[in-house]
Design a protein around this motif. Structure first.
Motif, short mmCIF file in Angstrom:
data_model
loop_
_atom_site.label_atom_id
_atom_site.label_comp_id
_atom_site.label_asym_id
_atom_site.label_seq_id
_atom_site.Cartn_x
_atom_site.Cartn_y
_atom_site.Cartn_z
N THR A 20 0.83 -1.20 0.00
CA THR A 20 0.00 0.00 0.00
C THR A 20 0.87 1.25 0.00
O THR A 20 1.90 1.28 0.67
N GLY A 21 0.42 2.25 -0.73
CA GLY A 21 1.06 3.56 -0.71
C GLY A 21 -0.01 4.63 -0.60
O GLY A 21 -1.20 4.34 -0.71
N ASP A 22 0.41 5.87 -0.40
CA ASP A 22 -0.58 6.94 -0.27
C ASP A 22 -0.01 8.24 -0.80
O ASP A 22 1.20 8.44 -0.87
N LYS A 23 -0.90 9.12 -1.17
CA LYS A 23 -0.56 10.48 -1.55
C LYS A 23 -1.81 11.31 -1.26
O LYS A 23 -2.84 11.13 -1.92
N GLY A 24 -1.73 12.14 -0.24
CA GLY A 24 -2.90 12.93 0.13
C GLY A 24 -4.04 12.02 0.57
O GLY A 24 -3.88 11.18 1.44
N ASN A 25 -5.19 12.17 -0.06
CA ASN A 25 -6.38 11.40 0.28
C ASN A 25 -6.57 10.20 -0.65
O ASN A 25 -7.65 9.65 -0.76
N VAL A 26 -5.50 9.82 -1.35
CA VAL A 26 -5.55 8.73 -2.32
C VAL A 26 -4.64 7.59 -1.85
O VAL A 26 -3.50 7.82 -1.48
N SER A 27 -5.18 6.39 -1.88
CA SER A 27 -4.39 5.20 -1.55
C SER A 27 -4.22 4.38 -2.81
O SER A 27 -5.12 4.31 -3.65
N ASN A 28 -3.05 3.76 -2.96
CA ASN A 28 -2.90 2.80 -4.04
C ASN A 28 -2.45 1.49 -3.42
O ASN A 28 -1.65 1.47 -2.49
N ILE A 29 -3.04 0.41 -3.93
CA ILE A 29 -2.77 -0.91 -3.40
C ILE A 29 -2.36 -1.81 -4.56
O ILE A 29 -3.10 -1.96 -5.52
N SER A 30 -1.19 -2.39 -4.44
CA SER A 30 -0.72 -3.35 -5.43
C SER A 30 -1.05 -4.75 -4.96
O SER A 30 -0.92 -5.06 -3.77
N VAL A 31 -1.48 -5.59 -5.89
CA VAL A 31 -1.77 -7.00 -5.64
C VAL A 31 -0.89 -7.79 -6.60
O VAL A 31 -0.97 -7.59 -7.81
N ILE A 32 -0.07 -8.68 -6.04
CA ILE A 32 0.91 -9.42 -6.85
C ILE A 32 0.68 -10.92 -6.64
O ILE A 32 0.72 -11.40 -5.50
N ALA A 33 0.44 -11.65 -7.73
CA ALA A 33 0.15 -13.08 -7.64
C ALA A 33 1.36 -13.83 -7.08
O ALA A 33 2.50 -13.55 -7.45
N TRP A 34 1.10 -14.82 -6.21
CA TRP A 34 2.16 -15.68 -5.70
C TRP A 34 2.72 -16.58 -6.80
O TRP A 34 3.88 -16.96 -6.76
N HIS A 35 1.88 -16.90 -7.79
CA HIS A 35 2.29 -17.78 -8.89
C HIS A 35 1.70 -17.22 -10.19
O HIS A 35 0.53 -16.81 -10.21
N PRO A 36 2.45 -17.21 -11.29
CA PRO A 36 1.94 -16.66 -12.55
C PRO A 36 0.63 -17.28 -13.01
O PRO A 36 -0.21 -16.59 -13.61
N ASP A 37 0.42 -18.56 -12.73
CA ASP A 37 -0.82 -19.22 -13.18
C ASP A 37 -2.05 -18.74 -12.43
O ASP A 37 -3.18 -19.05 -12.83
N LEU A 38 -1.89 -17.97 -11.37
CA LEU A 38 -3.03 -17.44 -10.61
C LEU A 38 -3.46 -16.07 -11.13
O LEU A 38 -4.53 -15.58 -10.77
N TYR A 39 -2.66 -15.45 -11.96
CA TYR A 39 -2.91 -14.07 -12.38
C TYR A 39 -4.26 -13.90 -13.08
O TYR A 39 -5.01 -12.97 -12.75
N GLU A 40 -4.59 -14.75 -14.03
CA GLU A 40 -5.86 -14.58 -14.76
C GLU A 40 -7.06 -14.70 -13.84
O GLU A 40 -8.07 -14.02 -14.04
N LEU A 41 -6.96 -15.54 -12.83
CA LEU A 41 -8.02 -15.66 -11.84
C LEU A 41 -8.17 -14.35 -11.06
O LEU A 41 -9.28 -13.89 -10.80
N LEU A 42 -7.05 -13.74 -10.72
CA LEU A 42 -7.09 -12.44 -10.05
C LEU A 42 -7.74 -11.39 -10.93
O LEU A 42 -8.57 -10.61 -10.47
N VAL A 43 -7.35 -11.36 -12.20
CA VAL A 43 -7.91 -10.37 -13.13
C VAL A 43 -9.43 -10.53 -13.21
O VAL A 43 -10.18 -9.55 -13.22
#
Length: 122
Positions: A20-43
């Protein structure tokens, strides 16, 4: 966790990790798959709508998703979720650093074939 129709419903943290990061009143959250084969499920399941529902109590003004397929990751920008930002918020977590953990509680339906790729709880 429940198993129905050869799927397992688990928290997102079993499929991915986050930052998680922030700037003012905005938060950004990165989500990174543990395994490449899980990415499409996340999408497919970790959508702007699903994230907005997960953070409904914080009343985001807007949720935007940016896909990063070469990294098997995505970044969410949540506007208006930090109670005005660091200098204005009375919130103990005015930077929003714990918001990634809240997102990682989102429940995901995982097909049986992908279950071996999940991280074990704990």
């Amino acid at each position: 966790m429940s198993s129905t129709n050869e799927t397992l419903r688990v928290p997102l943290q079993r499929l991915a990790h986050g930052r998680t990061g922030d700037k003012g009143n905005v938060s950004n959250i990165s989500v990174i798959a543990w395994h490449p084969d899980l990415y499409e499920l996340l999408v497919a399941q970790v959508t702007e709508e699903a994230v907005a529902r997960q953070f409904a109590y914080r009343r985001p003004q807007r949720v935007t998703r940016h896909l990063l397929p070469k990294l098997q990751a995505m970044n969410f920008v949540l506007e208006g979720v930090l109670d005005g930002g660091v200098n204005d918020a009375l919130n103990l977590d005015s930077h929003g650093k714990a918001l990634a953990f809240l997102l990682l509680e989102l429940e995901i339906d995982v097909p049986a074939a992908l279950v071996p790729l999940l991280r074990q709880p704990g």
